[in-house]
Design a protein around this motif. Structure first.
Motif, PDB file in Angstrom:
ATOM      1  N   CYS A 110     -10.056  -1.119   9.409  1.00  0.00           N
ATOM      2  CA  CYS A 110     -10.184  -0.798   7.980  1.00  0.00           C
ATOM      3  C   CYS A 110      -9.332  -1.721   7.133  1.00  0.00           C
ATOM      4  CB  CYS A 110      -9.872   0.674   7.712  1.00  0.00           C
ATOM      5  SG  CYS A 110      -8.139   1.093   7.418  1.00  0.00           S
ATOM      6  N   GLY A 111      -8.181  -2.149   7.653  1.00  0.00           N
ATOM      7  CA  GLY A 111      -7.370  -3.144   6.968  1.00  0.00           C
ATOM      8  C   GLY A 111      -6.283  -2.604   6.064  1.00  0.00           C
ATOM      9  N   TYR A 112      -6.266  -1.305   5.829  1.00  0.00           N
ATOM     10  CA  TYR A 112      -5.360  -0.744   4.815  1.00  0.00           C
ATOM     11  C   TYR A 112      -3.894  -0.902   5.192  1.00  0.00           C
ATOM     12  CZ  TYR A 112      -3.882   2.536   1.153  1.00  0.00           C
ATOM     13  OH  TYR A 112      -3.298   3.120   0.049  1.00  0.00           O
ATOM     14  N   CYS A 113      -3.576  -0.744   6.472  1.00  0.00           N
ATOM     15  CA  CYS A 113      -2.169  -0.801   6.897  1.00  0.00           C
ATOM     16  C   CYS A 113      -1.696  -2.218   7.135  1.00  0.00           C
ATOM     17  CB  CYS A 113      -1.964   0.015   8.175  1.00  0.00           C
ATOM     18  SG  CYS A 113      -2.589  -0.825   9.668  1.00  0.00           S
ATOM     19  N   ARG A 120      -0.116  11.826   0.048  1.00  0.00           N
ATOM     20  CA  ARG A 120      -0.351  12.086   1.475  1.00  0.00           C
ATOM     21  C   ARG A 120      -0.374  13.586   1.744  1.00  0.00           C
ATOM     22  NH1 ARG A 120      -3.196  10.273   4.883  1.00  0.00           N
ATOM     23  NH2 ARG A 120      -2.442   8.233   4.236  1.00  0.00           N
ATOM     24  N   LYS A 128       0.791  -1.223   0.000  1.00  0.00           N
ATOM     25  CA  LYS A 128       0.000   0.000   0.000  1.00  0.00           C
ATOM     26  C   LYS A 128       0.826   1.278   0.000  1.00  0.00           C
ATOM     27  CE  LYS A 128      -4.064  -1.970   0.225  1.00  0.00           C
ATOM     28  NZ  LYS A 128      -4.107  -2.923  -0.898  1.00  0.00           N
ATOM     29  N   TYR A 129       0.273   2.294  -0.649  1.00  0.00           N
ATOM     30  CA  TYR A 129       0.814   3.642  -0.554  1.00  0.00           C
ATOM     31  C   TYR A 129       0.167   4.346   0.637  1.00  0.00           C
ATOM     32  CZ  TYR A 129       1.241   8.655  -1.433  1.00  0.00           C
ATOM     33  OH  TYR A 129       1.477  10.000  -1.294  1.00  0.00           O
ATOM     34  N   GLY A 130       0.998   4.844   1.564  1.00  0.00           N
ATOM     35  CA  GLY A 130       0.440   5.579   2.699  1.00  0.00           C
ATOM     36  C   GLY A 130       1.019   6.968   2.841  1.00  0.00           C
ATOM     37  N   ARG A 184     -14.195  -0.975  -0.095  1.00  0.00           N
ATOM     38  CA  ARG A 184     -13.762  -0.874   1.284  1.00  0.00           C
ATOM     39  C   ARG A 184     -12.934   0.404   1.413  1.00  0.00           C
ATOM     40  NH1 ARG A 184     -13.640  -4.768   5.095  1.00  0.00           N
ATOM     41  NH2 ARG A 184     -12.497  -4.176   6.956  1.00  0.00           N
ATOM     42  N   MET A 185     -13.093   1.088   2.532  1.00  0.00           N
ATOM     43  CA  MET A 185     -12.350   2.326   2.747  1.00  0.00           C
ATOM     44  C   MET A 185     -11.172   2.083   3.668  1.00  0.00           C
ATOM     45  SD  MET A 185     -15.347   5.112   3.460  1.00  0.00           S
ATOM     46  CE  MET A 185     -16.704   4.010   3.837  1.00  0.00           C
ATOM     47  N   PHE A 220      -9.552  -1.986  -1.921  1.00  0.00           N
ATOM     48  CA  PHE A 220      -9.681  -0.561  -1.622  1.00  0.00           C
ATOM     49  C   PHE A 220      -9.786   0.240  -2.927  1.00  0.00           C
ATOM     50  CE2 PHE A 220      -7.428  -2.550   1.865  1.00  0.00           C
ATOM     51  CZ  PHE A 220      -8.144  -2.095   2.958  1.00  0.00           C
ATOM     52  N   ILE A 271       2.296   2.605  11.117  1.00  0.00           N
ATOM     53  CA  ILE A 271       1.145   3.301  11.710  1.00  0.00           C
ATOM     54  C   ILE A 271      -0.136   2.534  11.428  1.00  0.00           C
ATOM     55  CG2 ILE A 271      -0.280   5.393  11.616  1.00  0.00           C
ATOM     56  CD1 ILE A 271       2.228   6.946  10.812  1.00  0.00           C
ATOM     57  N   CYS A 307       5.269   5.553   7.407  1.00  0.00           N
ATOM     58  CA  CYS A 307       4.062   4.879   7.895  1.00  0.00           C
ATOM     59  C   CYS A 307       4.130   3.359   7.791  1.00  0.00           C
ATOM     60  CB  CYS A 307       2.813   5.396   7.187  1.00  0.00           C
ATOM     61  SG  CYS A 307       2.548   4.736   5.532  1.00  0.00           S
ATOM     62  N   ARG A 325      -3.945   3.697  11.828  1.00  0.00           N
ATOM     63  CA  ARG A 325      -4.805   4.830  12.174  1.00  0.00           C
ATOM     64  C   ARG A 325      -6.038   4.387  12.970  1.00  0.00           C
ATOM     65  NH1 ARG A 325      -7.583   7.976  13.839  1.00  0.00           N
ATOM     66  NH2 ARG A 325      -8.413   9.930  12.997  1.00  0.00           N
ATOM     67  N   ALA A 370      -7.855  -6.698  12.103  1.00  0.00           N
ATOM     68  CA  ALA A 370      -8.088  -5.540  11.226  1.00  0.00           C
ATOM     69  C   ALA A 370      -9.352  -4.768  11.567  1.00  0.00           C
ATOM     70  CB  ALA A 370      -8.159  -6.006   9.774  1.00  0.00           C
ATOM     71  N   ALA A 376       3.172   1.314   5.471  1.00  0.00           N
ATOM     72  CA  ALA A 376       2.129   0.608   4.707  1.00  0.00           C
ATOM     73  C   ALA A 376       2.699  -0.112   3.491  1.00  0.00           C
ATOM     74  CB  ALA A 376       1.040   1.586   4.273  1.00  0.00           C
ATOM     75  N   ILE A 382       1.863  -6.859   8.643  1.00  0.00           N
ATOM     76  CA  ILE A 382       2.148  -8.302   8.573  1.00  0.00           C
ATOM     77  C   ILE A 382       3.554  -8.533   8.016  1.00  0.00           C
ATOM     78  CG2 ILE A 382       1.520 -10.414   7.306  1.00  0.00           C
ATOM     79  CD1 ILE A 382      -1.450  -9.476   7.652  1.00  0.00           C
ATOM     80  N   PHE A 422     -15.749   1.045   6.609  1.00  0.00           N
ATOM     81  CA  PHE A 422     -14.486   1.777   6.776  1.00  0.00           C
ATOM     82  C   PHE A 422     -13.747   1.359   8.044  1.00  0.00           C
ATOM     83  CE2 PHE A 422     -16.415   6.054   8.551  1.00  0.00           C
ATOM     84  CZ  PHE A 422     -17.129   5.354   9.487  1.00  0.00           C
ATOM     85  N   GLY A 423     -14.007   0.115   8.450  1.00  0.00           N
ATOM     86  CA  GLY A 423     -13.304  -0.380   9.620  1.00  0.00           C
ATOM     87  C   GLY A 423     -14.214  -0.559  10.811  1.00  0.00           C
ATOM     88  N   MET A 450      -5.526   6.210   6.498  1.00  0.00           N
ATOM     89  CA  MET A 450      -4.299   5.607   5.948  1.00  0.00           C
ATOM     90  C   MET A 450      -4.338   5.558   4.418  1.00  0.00           C
ATOM     91  SD  MET A 450      -2.221   5.174   8.348  1.00  0.00           S
ATOM     92  CE  MET A 450      -0.921   4.326   7.464  1.00  0.00           C
ATOM     93  N   ILE A 498      -7.851  -9.407   3.572  1.00  0.00           N
ATOM     94  CA  ILE A 498      -6.982  -8.364   4.119  1.00  0.00           C
ATOM     95  C   ILE A 498      -5.575  -8.904   4.359  1.00  0.00           C
ATOM     96  CG2 ILE A 498      -6.548  -6.941   6.187  1.00  0.00           C
ATOM     97  CD1 ILE A 498      -9.647  -6.530   6.303  1.00  0.00           C
TER      98      ILE A 498
END
Lengths: 151, 752
Positions: free
Chosen positions: A98-101, B458, A37-39, B424-425, B214, A132, A45, A134, A96, A47, A106, B71-72, B377, B207
């Motif tokens: 939101c799961g993005y990070c 960002r 991911k891009y964070g 998903r957000m 996303f 991070i 961060c 969030r 998780a 990600a 992991i 969104f979580g 994020m 995930i």
């Protein structure tokens, strides 16, 4: 533009990109591996964490031209079917939100346990401080790492 | 929506791979872990769709749509659980799919206000119960037995007398041709088998294996990438630009400008016009566009003051957007000036002026907090394919209904030609209720006549505004000679809105009460941020009550309980917005669970706070100690009353997250403005709470009752700030009035 032969998740992949392109964007937009991911783009961060020769690196700060023959592992290649002990512990602890990070978390955690199979709480905190979350799932991340270390 | 919902009973033959759709169907489908390991997808089987929520295949796979954006907060799991409960399905065989935005099928598809479970609770239960009713009827017809004798058990239809049984799938087709009765009875909470049992996140496997889910991950062949360049400061706008050098960079397709809204446009509640004119760079890949942006030559100029009309759900008002380059320092000076002046009266009980004039003792304290950036994020992004007549969006967003209306107005395309697919957000916290990035993506797609994904860096994300407002509040309390609380006064203000909820505790508990608010126009755009207003005022109020209890020589929990008892027995006024018993309930529960009043071990110091907002109640006890010369939150005990808890472990996760989020923002959260420019642009300057700063333990406890769910995403968040402030006092001997509190630590240590 230049051609690069990369070793990604055990496969040879060729990309034709600007040599300055960070591995993050090569993975996401040229190899269709969007788990990384891009964070932030400034290595603050975590990600975008991947493994380079088994070591965790922030792929947003890794120009593709510097990789050469080093083996890249992404979240998609961490295990064949999501059965790495860290991934299983993540599911077991329902980490998780939101799961993005979490892919970056992991990958950091898997690298930690590879080099330090029985980390102390302080070891975990020190190693994971670059990632991070969030949503604030840090407690479960820590619990999952402890659980994975006992397998 | 009630039982008479728009029932669509037809047979759909659908291949799960959904060939021919713009969006690969499987992209949004999720199977539970058990199914992933089992036989897999029943491809090419017949599917019977009962209503917008449930489809059942002939080989008994039950698909439940998750109507609201995820969104979580875990509604993609908890909302289908509610359907499955009343359907009496086997949760292990259920697959969950994210619904598209469709007002003809679903109730409010909105993520925000802690409303998802609360507003869908009844419709989801009705959907499940109605489908179960039809299945039972179909079985009764086929078996030629009375309807009442057909029971269900985990996805099976059973007739005990004859020993007949069948799967739901066997009768799905027959059931769909029957008519839904008006009032299908719902289960008693005592009979819940799925609700109140912890069920794992349906997206968990995706995930941890990095599957695309996303908005940022979405792609289509031929799709271009766009980024925007916005002014570097609030109070500036585009003066001139030259994109010729940027356009010559490799991979770049075009450079141009877009204007969000025309002059005179009536903004709706979730429309924002932070920077109306933006420079756009479009190219093949994100890295190429990022590089080309560095070659843009752009000049900015100061904005003039302007008036805008805001149309908030039909209520129109004029808003002044001032000129000038603002600064946080100047905001703090204005707050100080305003603290001494009267403001607009919001509520008054009794004669507070007289009570204060006659007081034996008066306590007065002023609190402040800065702008906060949401810092999801996943930065803002949106895929758009927009022509002159129709539009497709794939985007992470909280409020598709509001976005669709604004898009329709801006693009001149009717809503039925606008298709919004919700990914998903990667976090929301209120930020993605503001759909400006969909409008931006739409205008870009229209202009370049191509599918495009708008991506924020960002820095773009953090410096674009839509911040939690900068707030202040001054509290005063009057005590008579007998140490009775005789009057209470709150005056709150902010840029550009005040944080006061005038009818909230301790309103109703004090004879003489005054609430006031003031608002100062600002060109810095603000928006909802997890528990808007409450996320500041709870801290100020709960810190003040702590100091008041100390002055009165009372235990801080006892003082709150006395006031709540008063509000219950002899309430002042009729519009108090809280239930005194439920409020007291969380205080009593946290007192019990934390062992409040017992001595704490190992140099731990305790602070307590409670709050009511978004229909639920929460209280925290925070244990803090000094570690390496800095205050550190070691452990937290939380008590929450949100009615029935649908998914207990996920609810605990939500409380743990709220606690961590609250500690982080109380101690570190700050978006400082200087000369109109945000001083924090990325995570190397905006301090976020990290692993080593997180408590060792957060214990979440829930009040057990059968009240319909009242919401959980926000309520545990605001009182964390107050508990942190009160624990800080016990730990350091110093009261903290100004957020972020860690700025005060550094001063104590001689500065950094």
């Amino acid at each position: 533009m230049a051609k690069f032969n990369l070793k990604v998740n055990g496969e040879s992949r060729q990309v034709d990109v600007d040599p300055s392109t960070p591995v993050l964007w090569v993975l996401r937009e040229h190899l269709n591996l969007t788990g990384t991911k891009y964070g932030c783009g400034v290595a603050s961060c975590g990600a975008c964490t991947i493994h380079l020769e088994g070591m965790p690196v922030r792929s947003c700060q890794l120009p593709v031209s510097t990789v050469k023959q080093q083996e890249i592992t992404t979240i998609e290649g961490l295990s064949a079917s999501g059965d790495h002990p860290v991934q299983e512990a993540w599911i077991e602890h329902d980490v998780a939100q939101c799961g993005y990070c979490q892919a970056g978390q992991i990958m950091s955690a898997a690298a930690l346990l590879k080099n330090n199979p029985n980390p102390s709480e302080e070891d975990i905190e020190a190693f994971m401080t670059g990632n991070i979350c969030r949503c604030g799932t840090y407690l479960r991340i820590k619990q999952a790492i402890v659980a994975a270390s006992q397998k | 929506m009630d039982n008479n919902y728009n029932r669509r009973s037809f047979i759909k033959v659908t291949a799960l791979s959904g060939g021919g759709m713009l969006l690969g169907f499987n992209w949004f489908v999720n199977r539970t872990q058990r199914q992933m390991n089992a036989a897999g997808t029943p491809a090419d089987s017949d599917w019977t769709e009962f209503n917008g929520y449930i489809s059942i295949s002939s080989d008994n796979v039950i698909r439940i749509m998750a109507p609201n954006p995820e969104f979580g907060q875990n509604v993609k799991t908890s909302l289908p659980m509610i359907v499955a409960e009343e359907l009496d399905a086997d949760w292990g065989t259920v697959e969950v799919e994210q619904a598209s935005f469709d007002t003809s099928l679903y109730v409010r598809q909105f993520a925000g206000g802690s409303q998802s479970v609360r507003t869908t609770w009844k419709p989801l239960r009705n959907a499940g119960a109605s489908a179960r009713y039809l299945l039972r009827q179909a079985a009764a017809n086929a078996w030629n037995v009375p309807f009442e004798e057909v029971s269900t058990n985990s996805g099976k239809l059973i007739h005990e007398k004859s020993g007949k049984s069948a799967s739901y799938g066997e009768f799905a087709t027959a059931a769909a041709s029957l008519t839904v009765p008006k009032d299908v009875p719902l289960k008693s909470p005592a009979d819940f088998r799925i609700i109140r049992q912890s069920q794992k996140n349906v997206d968990g496997h995706k995930i941890v294996t990095g599957k695309p889910m996303f908005g940022m991950d979405y792609t289509e062949p031929g799709m271009l990438i766009a980024m925007i360049e916005h002014p570097p400061a609030f109070g500036l706008k585009l003066k001139s630009w030259d994109g010729s050098r940027a356009r010559r960079m490799p991979g770049i397709k075009d450079v141009f400008t877009i204007s969000l809204f025309p002059e005179g446009y009536e903004r709706e509640s979730f429309d924002t016009r932070t920077f109306n004119e933006l420079v756009v760079v479009v190219g093949n890949t994100t890295w190429e566009v990022m590089n080309a942006r560095k070659k843009l030559q752009v000049e900015w100029e100061p904005v003039k003051e302007k008036k805008e009309t805001v149309n908030a759900f039909g209520n129109k008002r004029e808003e002044t957007i001032p000129a000038g380059l603002e600064s946080s320092e100047r905001h703090l000076e204005i707050m100080q000036e305003m603290a001494g002046k009267p403001a607009r009266q919001l509520r008054k009980d009794g004669d507070p002026e007289k009570a204060f004039a006659e007081a034996a003792r008066i306590l007065e304290r002023t609190y402040t907090a800065p702008f906060l950036a949401h810092n999801t994020m996943e930065p803002m992004n949106c895929f758009a394919r927009v022509t002159d007549t129709e539009a497709l969006f794939v985007a992470p967003l909280q409020a598709p209904e509001f976005a669709e209306r604004s898009l329709s107005k801006r693009l001149g395309i009717p809503v039925d030609k606008i298709d919004i697919r919700m990914t998903r957000m990667g976090g929301g916290f209120g930020r993605r209720a503001y759909g400006h990035y969909l409008i931006e993506a739409a205008l870009i797609s229209q202009k370049i006549k191509s599918a495009v994904k708008l991506v924020y860096s960002r820095e773009d994300d953090m410096t674009y505004g839509i911040y939690r407002p900068a707030y202040t509040a001054t509290y005063r309390a009057a005590l008579d000679a007998n140490n009775n609380l005789t009057a209470f006064h709150v005056k709150g203000g902010g840029f550009p809105e005040h944080p006061v909820a005038a009818n909230r505790f301790p309103a109703g508990a004090v004879d003489n009460y005054l609430a006031e608010g003031w608002e100062m126009p600002s060109n810095i755009t603000i928006g909802a941020f997890r528990a808007p207003r409450s996320n500041f005022i709870a801290c100020a109020e709960q810190s003040f009550l702590d100091e008041l209890a100390e002055l009165m020589g009372k235990d801080p929990i006892d003082l709150r309980l006395e006031l709540l008892q008063r509000a219950k027995d002899r309430p002042i006024g009729t519009s108090n917005d809280y239930d005194a018993d439920r409020y007291a309930g969380v205080l009593k529960l946290v007192r019990e669970k934390s062992g409040w009043g017992n001595s704490t071990a190992n140099g731990l110091h305790r602070g307590v706070a409670a709050y009511f907002c978004h229909n639920s109640y929460a209280a925290h006890v925070i244990d803090m100690r000094m570690r390496d010369g800095q205050p550190y939150v070691e452990q937290v005990f939380s008590a929450v009353d949100c009615g029935i808890v649908v998914n207990p472990d996920a609810a605990s996760n939500m409380v743990e997250g709220a606690v961590v989020d609250g500690i982080g923002n109380a101690l570190y959260g700050e978006l400082r403005i200087r000369d109109g420019a945000p001083q924090q642009r990325n995570f190397n300057t905006y301090k976020m709470i990290r692993m080593h700063e997180v408590p060792k333990k957060v214990e979440a406890h829930f009040v057990r009752n059968d009240i319909d769910p009242t919401g959980l995403g926000e309520p545990p968040f605001p009182p964390v700030f107050g508990a942190v402030a009160n624990a800080l006092y016990k730990t350091t001997g110093k009261r903290f009035y100004k957020q972020p509190f860690s700025a005060g630590f550094e001063t104590e240590q001689g500065g950094k």
